[in-house]
Design a protein around this motif. Structure first.
Motif, PDB file in Angstrom:
ATOM      1  N   LEU A 133       0.843  -1.195   0.000  1.00 54.80           N
ATOM      2  CA  LEU A 133       0.000   0.000   0.000  1.00 54.80           C
ATOM      3  C   LEU A 133       0.877   1.244   0.000  1.00 54.80           C
ATOM      4  CD1 LEU A 133      -2.572  -1.140   2.709  1.00 54.80           C
ATOM      5  CD2 LEU A 133      -2.779  -1.341   0.237  1.00 54.80           C
ATOM      6  N   ALA A 134       0.420   2.265  -0.695  1.00 57.58           N
ATOM      7  CA  ALA A 134       1.147   3.539  -0.685  1.00 57.58           C
ATOM      8  C   ALA A 134       1.155   4.085   0.736  1.00 57.58           C
ATOM      9  CB  ALA A 134       0.464   4.531  -1.620  1.00 57.58           C
ATOM     10  N   PRO A 135       2.221   4.792   1.114  1.00 57.64           N
ATOM     11  CA  PRO A 135       2.237   5.384   2.460  1.00 57.64           C
ATOM     12  C   PRO A 135       1.143   6.435   2.602  1.00 57.64           C
ATOM     13  CG  PRO A 135       4.087   6.185   1.132  1.00 57.64           C
ATOM     14  CD  PRO A 135       3.423   5.116   0.342  1.00 57.64           C
ATOM     15  N   ALA A 136       0.716   6.645   3.831  1.00 56.19           N
ATOM     16  CA  ALA A 136      -0.284   7.697   4.080  1.00 56.19           C
ATOM     17  C   ALA A 136       0.297   9.040   3.679  1.00 56.19           C
ATOM     18  CB  ALA A 136      -0.656   7.704   5.558  1.00 56.19           C
ATOM     19  N   GLY A 169      -2.340  12.036   6.820  1.00 55.23           N
ATOM     20  CA  GLY A 169      -2.233  10.979   7.830  1.00 55.23           C
ATOM     21  C   GLY A 169      -2.982   9.714   7.428  1.00 55.23           C
ATOM     22  N   PRO A 170      -3.048   8.748   8.340  1.00 49.91           N
ATOM     23  CA  PRO A 170      -3.677   7.456   8.044  1.00 49.91           C
ATOM     24  C   PRO A 170      -5.114   7.625   7.578  1.00 49.91           C
ATOM     25  CG  PRO A 170      -2.544   7.379  10.157  1.00 49.91           C
ATOM     26  CD  PRO A 170      -2.517   8.816   9.698  1.00 49.91           C
ATOM     27  N   ARG A 171      -5.507   6.723   6.690  1.00 50.74           N
ATOM     28  CA  ARG A 171      -6.852   6.799   6.121  1.00 50.74           C
ATOM     29  C   ARG A 171      -7.616   5.547   6.527  1.00 50.74           C
ATOM     30  NH1 ARG A 171      -4.077   8.753   0.536  1.00 50.74           N
ATOM     31  NH2 ARG A 171      -2.931   6.835   0.919  1.00 50.74           N
TER      32      ARG A 171
END
Length: 201
Positions: A109-112, A116-118
């Protein structure tokens, strides 16, 4: 069909449409190189590689019939890398009994981003990827082999319905063109019956 056209689209209510298209080494290596170079992706085996080396790996993969790389996009934004492979053509086949209809997947997964986190993204993307592997490719069972220490990834697969298999050591591969160190992995499996029970109805 152009390589930039999606091979699969999956609409997820409340999330949007995930599109998968074949990875283009020339066009996509910038994004992918940044992702695989991060410490969190060390298990992916490409940290420390140059941009050109990563492009070369995916250019080589594009010539194989057994291993395929896809870029997942949501609203045109690259959000993940998906690789599918035939388990019998992979070292994982030395660690479990491969059945007809099995397909292996690797997910990065692509980084946030700066926001921020999703929440919910991982699950939504995994749902789209399992739909592609099981329905789009008409397979019976997915195998994944995350790092045995990556509790977060393992828990994510379990939430998705994957059943844990054995913890294994994938053997080192040392060939002129490829070197893969041995890898301590937690195998997990998801059958089509569990993921999409209505398919048999």
């Amino acid at each position: 069909m152009s390589e930039h056209h999606p091979v699969f689209e999956h609409a997820l209510p409340g999330f949007g449409t995930v599109r998968l298209r074949p990875l283009d080494p020339a066009r996509d290596t910038d994004a992918v190189h940044a992702w695989v170079s991060e410490e969190r992706a060390v298990f992916w085996g490409m940290t420390g590689l140059t941009h050109a080396q990563v492009a070369e790996i995916y250019a080589h993969m594009a010539t194989l019939d057994t291993h395929h790389a896809y870029l997942a996009e949501k609203d045109g934004e690259p959000v993940a890398l998906l690789q599918t492979y035939e388990p019998e053509a992979d070292r994982v086949s030395e660690c479990y009994g491969v059945r007809p209809g099995d397909i292996g997947i690797h997910v990065l997964l692509a980084p946030a981003g700066p926001e921020g986190p999703r929440p919910g993204w991982s699950q939504a993307l995994l749902t789209a990827f399992t739909a592609y592997a099981l329905r789009g490719l008409d397979r019976h069972r997915i195998v994944v082999d995350p790092d045995v220490r990556n509790e977060k990834a393992i828990a994510r697969f379990e939430r998705q319905g994957f059943a844990l298999g054995p913890a294994v050591v994938l053997p080192e591969i040392d060939l002129p063109d490829v070197h893969l160190p041995e890898k301590h992995a937690q195998l997990a499996f998801l059958t089509r019956q569990v993921a999409f029970p209505d398919d048999d109805a």
